[in-house]
Design an enzyme around this catalytic site. Sequence first.
Site, mmCIF file in Angstrom:
data_model
loop_
_atom_site.group_PDB
_atom_site.id
_atom_site.type_symbol
_atom_site.label_atom_id
_atom_site.label_comp_id
_atom_site.label_asym_id
_atom_site.label_seq_id
_atom_site.Cartn_x
_atom_site.Cartn_y
_atom_site.Cartn_z
ATOM 1 C CD GLU A 1 1.286 -5.977 5.082
ATOM 2 O OE1 GLU A 1 2.080 -6.912 5.300
ATOM 3 O OE2 GLU A 1 0.581 -5.913 4.049
ATOM 4 C CD GLU B 1 -2.675 -7.763 2.109
ATOM 5 O OE1 GLU B 1 -2.250 -6.601 1.985
ATOM 6 O OE2 GLU B 1 -3.449 -8.114 3.016
ATOM 7 N N GLY C 1 0.440 -5.201 0.561
ATOM 8 C CA GLY C 1 -0.679 -5.128 -0.375
ATOM 9 C C GLY C 1 -0.312 -5.655 -1.753
ATOM 10 C CB ALA D 1 -0.869 -0.021 1.255
HETATM 11 C C1 3H9 Z 1 0.490 -2.464 3.284
HETATM 12 O O1 3H9 Z 1 0.736 -2.922 2.212
HETATM 13 C C2 3H9 Z 1 -0.849 -2.559 3.937
HETATM 14 C C3 3H9 Z 1 -1.787 -3.504 3.270
HETATM 15 O O2 3H9 Z 1 -1.678 -4.794 3.823
HETATM 16 C C4 3H9 Z 1 -3.223 -3.145 3.519
HETATM 17 C C5 3H9 Z 1 -3.793 -2.042 2.786
HETATM 18 C C6 3H9 Z 1 -5.267 -1.871 3.034
HETATM 19 N N1 3H9 Z 1 4.633 3.465 0.254
HETATM 20 O O3 3H9 Z 1 13.356 1.631 0.687
HETATM 21 P P1 3H9 Z 1 13.790 2.375 -0.514
HETATM 22 C C7 3H9 Z 1 9.451 4.767 -1.008
HETATM 23 S S1 3H9 Z 1 1.670 -1.613 4.149
HETATM 24 C C8 3H9 Z 1 5.138 4.663 -0.087
HETATM 25 O O4 3H9 Z 1 14.817 3.428 -0.340
HETATM 26 P P2 3H9 Z 1 14.909 -0.017 -1.621
HETATM 27 C C9 3H9 Z 1 10.544 5.086 -0.001
HETATM 28 O O5 3H9 Z 1 10.087 5.978 0.985
HETATM 29 C C10 3H9 Z 1 3.104 -1.626 3.109
HETATM 30 N N2 3H9 Z 1 6.447 4.861 -0.375
HETATM 31 O O6 3H9 Z 1 14.235 1.415 -1.698
HETATM 32 C C11 3H9 Z 1 11.603 5.686 -0.889
HETATM 33 O O7 3H9 Z 1 11.227 7.023 -1.168
HETATM 34 P P3 3H9 Z 1 12.346 8.161 -1.332
HETATM 35 C C12 3H9 Z 1 3.772 -2.937 3.055
HETATM 36 C C13 3H9 Z 1 7.248 3.811 -0.341
HETATM 37 O O8 3H9 Z 1 15.134 -0.429 -3.015
HETATM 38 C C14 3H9 Z 1 11.477 4.885 -2.187
HETATM 39 O O9 3H9 Z 1 10.171 4.296 -2.148
HETATM 40 N N3 3H9 Z 1 4.982 -2.831 2.304
HETATM 41 C C15 3H9 Z 1 6.787 2.537 0.009
HETATM 42 O O10 3H9 Z 1 16.041 0.001 -0.661
HETATM 43 C C16 3H9 Z 1 12.498 3.799 -2.301
HETATM 44 O O11 3H9 Z 1 12.457 3.001 -1.137
HETATM 45 C C17 3H9 Z 1 6.149 -2.509 2.884
HETATM 46 O O12 3H9 Z 1 6.241 -2.355 4.079
HETATM 47 C C18 3H9 Z 1 5.411 2.376 0.295
HETATM 48 N N4 3H9 Z 1 4.881 1.177 0.618
HETATM 49 O O13 3H9 Z 1 13.788 -0.966 -0.990
HETATM 50 C C19 3H9 Z 1 7.340 -2.352 1.976
HETATM 51 N N5 3H9 Z 1 7.833 1.665 -0.016
HETATM 52 O O14 3H9 Z 1 13.178 7.719 -2.488
HETATM 53 C C20 3H9 Z 1 8.059 -1.064 2.276
HETATM 54 C C21 3H9 Z 1 8.910 2.390 -0.378
HETATM 55 O O15 3H9 Z 1 11.547 9.391 -1.549
HETATM 56 N N6 3H9 Z 1 9.139 -0.822 1.369
HETATM 57 N N7 3H9 Z 1 8.570 3.677 -0.563
HETATM 58 O O16 3H9 Z 1 13.111 8.147 -0.034
HETATM 59 C C22 3H9 Z 1 10.321 -1.475 1.429
HETATM 60 O O17 3H9 Z 1 10.527 -2.378 2.211
HETATM 61 C C23 3H9 Z 1 11.402 -1.030 0.507
HETATM 62 O O18 3H9 Z 1 11.108 0.283 0.101
HETATM 63 C C24 3H9 Z 1 11.584 -1.900 -0.752
HETATM 64 C C25 3H9 Z 1 12.617 -1.225 -1.702
HETATM 65 C C26 3H9 Z 1 12.110 -3.277 -0.330
HETATM 66 C C27 3H9 Z 1 10.294 -2.061 -1.504
#
Ligand code: 3H9
Length: 707
Positions: A143, A123, A120, A81
């Site tokens: 999450e 999901e 998400g 999400a």
């Molecule tokens: C969810 O899904 C809830 C659902 O179950 C229910 C819904 C109803 N949103 O980490 P990075 C940005 S909760 C917005 O440096 P990497 C991050 O801030 C979510 N922004 O890259 C950064 O921005 P900036 C569950 C996001 O390659 C840029 O992307 N998912 C999100 O080292 C690059 O990120 C997670 O918890 C997001 N969800 O790692 C996954 N994710 O460049 C969270 C990232 O401006 N994300 N950004 O600083 C991660 O674990 C890592 O970002 C990922 C990439 C592994 C994907």
Amino acid sequence: MREAACKDIYRGTAIMTAINEVTDLTVEGDVAVITLNSPPVNALSAKVRQGLYDGFKAAGADAAAKAIVLICDGRTFIAGADITEFGGAMKGASLPEVQDMMENSPKPVVAAIHGTALGGGLEVALCAHYRVAVPSAKVGLPEVNLGLLPGAGGTQRLPRIVGAQKALEMMTSGQHVPAKAALAMGLVDELAEEGKLRETAIAFAKKCVAENKPLVKVRDNNTKVEADRANPDIFANFRKANARKFRGFLAPEYNIRCVEAAVNLPFDEGLAVERKLFMELMTGSQSAAQRYAFFAERAAQKIPDVPDDTALIPVNKVGVIGAGTMGGGIAMNFANAGIAVTIVEVKQDALERGLSTIRKNYERTAARGGLTAEQVEERMGLISGSLDMNDLADKDLVIEAVFERMDIKKDIFTKLDAICKAGAILATNTSALNIDEIASVTKRPEAVIGLHFFSPANVMKLLEIVRADHTSKEVIATSMKLAKKIGKVAVLVGVCPGFVGNRILFQRQREAQKLVLEGAMPWDVDRVLYDFGFPMGPFAMSDLAGLDIGWVKEKSNGETIRDVLCEMDRRGQKTGAGYYDYDENRNAKPSPVTEKIINDFIVKSGRNPRKISDEEILERCIYPMINEGAKILEEGKAIRASDIDVVWEYGYGWPVYRGGPMWYGDQVGAAKVLEKMKEFQGAMGDDFKPSALLEKIVAEGKTFADL
Ligand code: 3H9
């Protein structure tokens, strides 16, 4: 319509229809391909949800399309999400609407996964009838790390594929499961060759049509959960085994309850439980703090005056001076990342001891299954020892990790200046000394930087990168990048005594010691801080580290409680007694001996011990830390308040569900912190003098986050 682009991007004659700015649709033969492109990570923003909704609708309506593939452009499949939209008003199509359309599609839907399908994102993929992934892809429901649970059916669908035990493990750890393991678990149906995801997914979709494969709805697959229903102990056992790890956190328990619901309730009822618990977490303080921490960690990587395109210095050979605990731990970080490292010591026996400790550390990890015997040898093969500083001549980076004495450090840096090649980075691991003074003995202060690792350096995630007056932007940019490569969370700080972390720690330690001299017992202080969420209190910590660190027997004159304890050979856990008494299993018990020593000290000082409330203990320990953080910001020694929080989360065990000292200060309210600091200042003096910045933000009605 972007037909021109389409011919370049997609092979053949497929016509691309732009669904919205982030989604498009092509029909290739009899397969409709929905492509999502919403950098950086294809998060499920309103635009993305709407694009998917409209895309699936259009694909469903297209008579030529007999199957549908969902694929993403850029570095990853949907990473979850869009966290930035949490808490705001819901716009556009909802995620369940998109998922229903996928799951109920009469045409087979195939999700094509590369990068990471997280939260998400997974999901959504679980609502496809089939999933194809490249081997480098990873899937997970992380999450929990944001203080949440999967809120789009993941808690009900995952156990239906992998069973309750694996679902519990995945959801409460947030682990990213590699595609091969996901295939073995049934989360992925087929692996595609790297770089051939699109064609493989299309071929898979065609096969579904040709073979009339069933439209698998994970929600209807009850075999695994029915089997788990016969084994209700899974949950109690899981809770018990992880009680320590989950202490203080709400999200792991809520995730467990959802899996229990998946096992015990029909799908839709389980979904209702998930929805309710998700909303509770989402609107709670823990998740707010954990989401803040997620972005704080990423913000810390951005240095306003060091642009992203700053030239980097290649670092392929590293030198470490000192084979002690720190030096050895630092060297392991580089070997772990495949970078050759030479450790320089003065004496052969110290060098041998250091190298053998490193080997033992690796072997211990191997014995626990964390490394293979081959990997141990590979890593040891990257580490060499030397007694000659001239061997550092060809290193790209040298990190000094010797005693905290300015004269020794200056001597080393004078030698390094003469020995090291032009362009090498000269770093010190000092935790407190003035790096400008160290740099001043070299003719290249621009090459000098602080790389402050935390002990044990091969384990602790934090790296304080200390920028001195003349440190160049290239050296800063390279150090930040390198930190990521060796798995550290880097925070750039300025030169000041103790830098950011230890400077703030000093405030807490001082108050803890003072409280004990006023009538609180060490175990009272420890309990309050432990209950707040720290892994242990300051006195338990001292006992663990050893009370005699820095204590000199010959100079000890019984002036402090520590002196007396050490003189009695109560030097901490290793001697079976310190502030606490320990049994043979190192379980701590409050000590009547310590209590008497403390009471004698109080009597000697002419005071009467007083009853000190838990509230006072907490405020006395924590508010001066917030105040010190404000002083650090005022002096420009940290770039932003959230950087201080990152330091405390990764270096000192600040509970992430409380954000960090500055976030916590904002939650308590700067006005309350200021009021208490003034009250304590009136009663106890200038240890509590409020910082000008704290006064200013209160006067202006601002928060630290606003700065
Ligand atoms: C969810 O899904 C809830 C659902 O179950 C229910 C819904 C109803 N949103 O980490 P990075 C940005 S909760 C917005 O440096 P990497 C991050 O801030 C979510 N922004 O890259 C950064 O921005 P900036 C569950 C996001 O390659 C840029 O992307 N998912 C999100 O080292 C690059 O990120 C997670 O918890 C997001 N969800 O790692 C996954 N994710 O460049 C969270 C990232 O401006 N994300 N950004 O600083 C991660 O674990 C890592 O970002 C990922 C990439 C592994 C994907």
